[in-house]
Enzyme design. Structure first.
Site, PDB file in Angstrom:
ATOM      1  N   CYS A  78      32.440  38.084  39.246  1.00  0.00           N
ATOM      2  CA  CYS A  78      33.675  38.494  39.943  1.00  0.00           C
ATOM      3  C   CYS A  78      33.794  40.130  39.702  1.00  0.00           C
ATOM      4  O   CYS A  78      34.081  40.332  38.535  1.00  0.00           O
ATOM      5  CB  CYS A  78      34.744  37.753  39.761  1.00  0.00           C
ATOM      6  SG  CYS A  78      36.110  38.543  40.678  1.00  0.00           S
ATOM      7  N   CYS A  81      37.472  40.876  38.321  1.00  0.00           N
ATOM      8  CA  CYS A  81      38.003  40.397  37.102  1.00  0.00           C
ATOM      9  C   CYS A  81      38.348  41.518  36.058  1.00  0.00           C
ATOM     10  O   CYS A  81      37.460  42.436  36.054  1.00  0.00           O
ATOM     11  CB  CYS A  81      37.262  39.184  36.496  1.00  0.00           C
ATOM     12  SG  CYS A  81      37.614  37.613  37.489  1.00  0.00           S
ATOM     13  N   HIS A 139      41.498  34.967  38.131  1.00  0.00           N
ATOM     14  CA  HIS A 139      40.577  34.637  39.203  1.00  0.00           C
ATOM     15  C   HIS A 139      40.947  33.443  40.040  1.00  0.00           C
ATOM     16  O   HIS A 139      40.853  33.323  40.882  1.00  0.00           O
ATOM     17  CB  HIS A 139      39.251  34.684  38.583  1.00  0.00           C
ATOM     18  CG  HIS A 139      38.133  34.305  39.643  1.00  0.00           C
ATOM     19  ND1 HIS A 139      37.601  35.473  40.320  1.00  0.00           N
ATOM     20  CD2 HIS A 139      37.617  33.160  40.324  1.00  0.00           C
ATOM     21  CE1 HIS A 139      36.492  34.999  41.188  1.00  0.00           C
ATOM     22  NE2 HIS A 139      36.744  33.764  41.297  1.00  0.00           N
ATOM     23  N   ASN A 179      43.392  39.299  53.303  1.00  0.00           N
ATOM     24  CA  ASN A 179      42.657  38.187  54.032  1.00  0.00           C
ATOM     25  C   ASN A 179      42.531  37.060  52.968  1.00  0.00           C
ATOM     26  O   ASN A 179      42.089  37.160  51.760  1.00  0.00           O
ATOM     27  CB  ASN A 179      41.321  38.431  54.212  1.00  0.00           C
ATOM     28  CG  ASN A 179      41.361  39.641  55.386  1.00  0.00           C
ATOM     29  OD1 ASN A 179      42.301  39.705  56.185  1.00  0.00           O
ATOM     30  ND2 ASN A 179      40.359  40.451  55.494  1.00  0.00           N
ATOM     31  N   HIS A 192      43.148  39.243  46.310  1.00  0.00           N
ATOM     32  CA  HIS A 192      43.351  40.799  46.509  1.00  0.00           C
ATOM     33  C   HIS A 192      43.700  40.898  47.871  1.00  0.00           C
ATOM     34  O   HIS A 192      43.549  40.099  48.594  1.00  0.00           O
ATOM     35  CB  HIS A 192      42.020  41.412  45.923  1.00  0.00           C
ATOM     36  CG  HIS A 192      40.883  41.053  46.921  1.00  0.00           C
ATOM     37  ND1 HIS A 192      40.261  39.917  47.122  1.00  0.00           N
ATOM     38  CD2 HIS A 192      40.189  42.048  47.839  1.00  0.00           C
ATOM     39  CE1 HIS A 192      39.331  39.897  47.903  1.00  0.00           C
ATOM     40  NE2 HIS A 192      39.362  41.014  48.583  1.00  0.00           N
ATOM     41  N   GLN A 194      43.778  44.703  50.457  1.00  0.00           N
ATOM     42  CA  GLN A 194      43.050  46.046  50.900  1.00  0.00           C
ATOM     43  C   GLN A 194      44.119  46.970  51.529  1.00  0.00           C
ATOM     44  O   GLN A 194      45.100  46.629  52.298  1.00  0.00           O
ATOM     45  CB  GLN A 194      41.999  45.820  51.896  1.00  0.00           C
ATOM     46  CG  GLN A 194      40.868  44.836  51.196  1.00  0.00           C
ATOM     47  CD  GLN A 194      39.725  44.966  52.205  1.00  0.00           C
ATOM     48  OE1 GLN A 194      39.098  45.893  52.447  1.00  0.00           O
ATOM     49  NE2 GLN A 194      39.328  43.516  52.751  1.00  0.00           N
TER      50      GLN A 194
END
Length: 365
Positions: A78, A81, A139, A179, A192, A194
């Site tokens: 990822c 992370c 995560h 999302n 996360h 945006q």
């Protein structure tokens, strides 16, 4: 003097990544940040373009470089992370609370250099900025499960970034969103969101602007204030509320389960909230997500959540709102956009908003 750190007033520290992109750390406790990104990165991409559609009078972004963006990596690869001795990620730190950084594969960028074109095929450089906001270094967590103080830190970080990005030259609108779920199209599972700083108003916001302006011209009043008062008076679609905010299902909601979170006070954007309002927003917003997840036993709902903030220069005439909706209409059943919806944007909702609100209120949180 440095500010006293807290979830609603985190310490913000700026640094640069190896390819020149900016990264911001938002720490709830005093943290000594010495950021060194040692990755041998290629120069950042910036080849996007905005093209004008004469038939619909709207802009479309064309960003071919995004075809190479990271797609569903395993958890041990990822990029969101924290970095470790054996693996360097987008976050050059061993731990963090909340982080925001410029997207490596942006749809809009200040580095966009494509030349503008004129009639008959009008285009302009895809100027703007796209940032990724990591809500936690864990995560496996989800926004709905974050500690309340972390939710407040995330909102404070979004307010900080909104204020700075809105001040950039030629930015018309700043949109913060999240999302969640592969059904929505999420390609990175790390919790996360945006932020898009855009040089033009997106079509839905322009539609809201036009309706608000027409109402103000006719009555001298804020349309959102009036709708909020009417929803509170009616009560049938109110899901939850507290001292500063009200959450309700819109009367003409388009999605199976859709919640609008609106401040009681007329305020345009996240940076305009008081500390108490920010705390109330964090509590009610997280409660709404919990109610969404509690609708059935099919697991966490896929959702999109976005903050409808004031377009640049319209703080006084705009009224902030958060919009949360899911495409799951029943366990194992998603609302796919039918031809009438995708083709001509005529929406058909399978669940009456009053029924949706009743079911959301019934969820125990």
């Amino acid at each position: 003097m440095p500010n006293t750190p807290s979830p609603t007033n985190p310490i913000a520290t700026s640094a640069k990544l190896a390819d020149g992109r900016e990264i911001w750390f938002f720490d709830e406790e005093p943290t000594l940040r010495s950021v060194h990104d040692e990755r041998p990165l290629e120069p950042r991409a910036g080849g996007s373009q905005l093209r004008w559609d004469r038939l619909t009078a709207t802009w479309t972004a064309v960003a071919g470089h995004r075809q190479t963006r990271t797609f569903k990596p395993p958890s041990d690869e990822c990029p969101l992370c924290p970095s470790t001795d054996g693996r360097l990620t987008e976050i050059p730190a061993e731990s963090y609370d909340v982080v925001s950084f410029e997207n490596r594969f942006p749809s809009l960028s200040t580095a966009s250099v494509m030349a503008a074109t004129g009639e008959p095929f009008v285009s302009r450089p895809g100027y703007g900025r796209c940032e990724v906001v990591c809500f936690t270094s864990d995560h496996e967590q989800s926004f709905v499960d974050l500690p309340p103080e972390r939710v407040r830190t995330v909102i404070a970080a979004l307010a900080h970034r909104t204020e700075q990005l809105s001040a950039m030259p030629d930015i018309a609108y700043v949109f913060c969103f999240e999302n969640r779920g592969e059904e929505i199209g999420v390609t990175l599972q790390h919790p996360h969101g945006q932020i898009y700083a855009m040089p033009v108003l997106p079509p839905r916001i322009e539609s809201l602007v036009n309706a608000a302006d027409a109402h103000r011209e006719a009555t001298g009043e804020c349309l959102q204030c009036e709708v909020l008062a009417d929803e509170v008076a009616d009560g049938s679609r109110v899901v939850a509320e507290n001292a500063s905010f009200v959450a309700y299902v819109p009367y003409a909601g388009r999605w199976p389960y859709e919640i609008r979170v609106v401040p009681r006070r007329h305020v345009g954007s996240l940076p305009g909230l008081t500390s108490d309002e920010m705390g109330d927003l964090a509590a009610l917003y997280q409660e709404c997500l919990q109610r969404m997840d509690g609708l059935d036993d099919a697991g966490p709902v896929p959702y999109i959540a976005g903050w409808q903030q004031a377009p640049t220069g319209r703080e006084d005439t705009w009224h902030l709102a958060a919009e949360i909706f899911t495409i799951r209409r029943a366990p194992g059943r998603l609302k796919y956009l039918a031809g009438i919806e995708s083709g001509v944007a005529f929406w058909i909702n399978d669940i009456p908003p009053e029924t949706a609100a009743e079911r959301l209120r019934a969820v125990r949180v």
